[in-house]
Design a protein around this motif. Structure first.
Motif, PDB file in Angstrom:
ATOM      1  N   ILE A  57      31.236 -41.667  56.609  1.00 24.99           N
ATOM      2  CA  ILE A  57      30.196 -41.667  57.636  1.00 24.99           C
ATOM      3  C   ILE A  57      29.194 -40.611  57.190  1.00 24.99           C
ATOM      4  N   VAL A  58      28.259 -41.028  56.382  1.00 29.77           N
ATOM      5  CA  VAL A  58      27.333 -40.108  55.724  1.00 29.77           C
ATOM      6  C   VAL A  58      25.899 -40.534  56.016  1.00 29.77           C
ATOM      7  N   GLY A  59      25.080 -39.573  56.426  1.00 31.82           N
ATOM      8  CA  GLY A  59      23.695 -39.877  56.757  1.00 31.82           C
ATOM      9  C   GLY A  59      23.566 -40.403  58.177  1.00 31.82           C
ATOM     10  N   GLU A  60      22.398 -40.929  58.498  1.00 32.48           N
ATOM     11  CA  GLU A  60      22.145 -41.410  59.857  1.00 32.48           C
ATOM     12  C   GLU A  60      22.922 -42.691  60.145  1.00 32.48           C
ATOM     13  N   LEU A  61      23.311 -42.827  61.404  1.00 30.15           N
ATOM     14  CA  LEU A  61      24.031 -44.017  61.841  1.00 30.15           C
ATOM     15  C   LEU A  61      23.032 -45.124  62.126  1.00 30.15           C
ATOM     16  N   THR A  62      22.743 -45.897  61.106  1.00 30.78           N
ATOM     17  CA  THR A  62      21.772 -46.980  61.182  1.00 30.78           C
ATOM     18  C   THR A  62      22.479 -48.318  60.981  1.00 30.78           C
ATOM     19  N   VAL A  63      21.734 -49.385  61.145  1.00 36.16           N
ATOM     20  CA  VAL A  63      22.278 -50.719  60.896  1.00 36.16           C
ATOM     21  C   VAL A  63      22.677 -50.851  59.427  1.00 36.16           C
ATOM     22  N   GLU A  64      21.865 -50.289  58.537  1.00 32.64           N
ATOM     23  CA  GLU A  64      22.163 -50.343  57.107  1.00 32.64           C
ATOM     24  C   GLU A  64      23.471 -49.604  56.805  1.00 32.64           C
ATOM     25  N   PHE A  65      23.653 -48.442  57.440  1.00 35.63           N
ATOM     26  CA  PHE A  65      24.907 -47.709  57.276  1.00 35.63           C
ATOM     27  C   PHE A  65      26.085 -48.549  57.743  1.00 35.63           C
ATOM     28  N   LEU A  66      25.936 -49.232  58.870  1.00 37.40           N
ATOM     29  CA  LEU A  66      27.039 -50.003  59.446  1.00 37.40           C
ATOM     30  C   LEU A  66      27.521 -51.086  58.479  1.00 37.40           C
ATOM     31  N   VAL A  67      26.594 -51.697  57.753  1.00 40.75           N
ATOM     32  CA  VAL A  67      26.966 -52.709  56.765  1.00 40.75           C
ATOM     33  C   VAL A  67      27.873 -52.098  55.700  1.00 40.75           C
ATOM     34  N   LYS A  68      27.505 -50.904  55.207  1.00 40.26           N
ATOM     35  CA  LYS A  68      28.311 -50.226  54.189  1.00 40.26           C
ATOM     36  C   LYS A  68      29.671 -49.826  54.749  1.00 40.26           C
ATOM     37  N   TRP A  69      29.688 -49.334  55.995  1.00 34.36           N
ATOM     38  CA  TRP A  69      30.940 -48.945  56.654  1.00 34.36           C
ATOM     39  C   TRP A  69      31.894 -50.134  56.743  1.00 34.36           C
ATOM     40  N   LYS A  70      31.386 -51.273  57.185  1.00 37.27           N
ATOM     41  CA  LYS A  70      32.203 -52.474  57.321  1.00 37.27           C
ATOM     42  C   LYS A  70      32.748 -52.911  55.959  1.00 37.27           C
TER      43      LYS A  70
END
Length: 211
Positions: free
Chosen positions: A38-51
């Protein structure tokens, strides 16, 4: 609570990132690639990487290590990450979360759902009240009260969990959350919220010395 001496060794290779987490006092000694970030801002783009990280590591056994270094972001994204964490916990997966430098806003709320919470000593953490961004145009007093009530309703379960896990009074939590006052890792360790401190070391593949 006794101070936990915990070392966190990040082994960075060209193929994957593995972590070693060890602490004899609480019985943690893990070499794992079951790692999420969980690195950087919690954005939609981040969520894709998290998933994608969850999908790639879903079949690995043992505890999940979550590395956090985030100022927060979208409430909806934080809620989705929290749901993923709780789904894994419901399946018996222990969540070991290590904060590197910062966990604020939604990232702090996510941290409160972890079974074991670790942090670097220079970590700063911020729990604040839920906010709704955007331009709302012209609102009547009644409409403003309705909007405020909706935001308070969203914030209520987050506030309750943080107060419980941080071992603070509602008055102290509200005072600092309303004024967006940061907590240090030392403060939250003394209260039992942070279970121990981490040290980070990196090792590149083919290089025998830690930097």
């Amino acid at each position: 609570m006794k101070k936990l001496l915990i070392s966190l060794l990040l082994l960075i290779t060209t193929q994957a990132q593995a972590l070693h987490v060890q602490n004899e006092e609480i019985g943690i000694d893990i070499d794992t690639k079951k790692v999420s970030h969980i690195v950087g801002e919690l954005t939609v783009e981040f969520l894709v990487k998290w998933k994608q990280e969850l999908f790639n590591t879903r079949g690995l056994p043992g505890e999940r290590v979550v590395v956090i270094s985030s100022p927060g972001g979208l409430v909806s994204v934080a809620d989705e990450v929290t749901l993923d964490i709780e789904n894994e916990r419901a399946k018996g997966v222990k969540m070991i979360c290590a904060v590197i430098h910062e966990a604020s806003s939604g990232a702090f709320n996510i941290l409160s759902h972890c079974d074991v919470r670790l942090a670097t000593r220079d970590t700063k953490m911020l729990a604040h009240k839920t906010r709704r961004a955007g331009m709302f145009g012209s609102l009547t007093a009644r409409q403003c009260r309705k909007l405020a009530n909706e935001i308070d309703k969203i914030d209520a379960p987050l506030r309750a969990l943080n107060i419980k896990e941080m071992h603070v009074t509602p008055k102290e939590y509200d005072r600092r959350a309303d004024n967006e006052m940061f907590w240090t890792a030392e403060e939250l360790h003394a209260r039992g919220y942070i279970h121990g401190f981490v040290k980070t070391e990196t090792k590149k593949q083919g290089i025998g010395e830690n930097k």
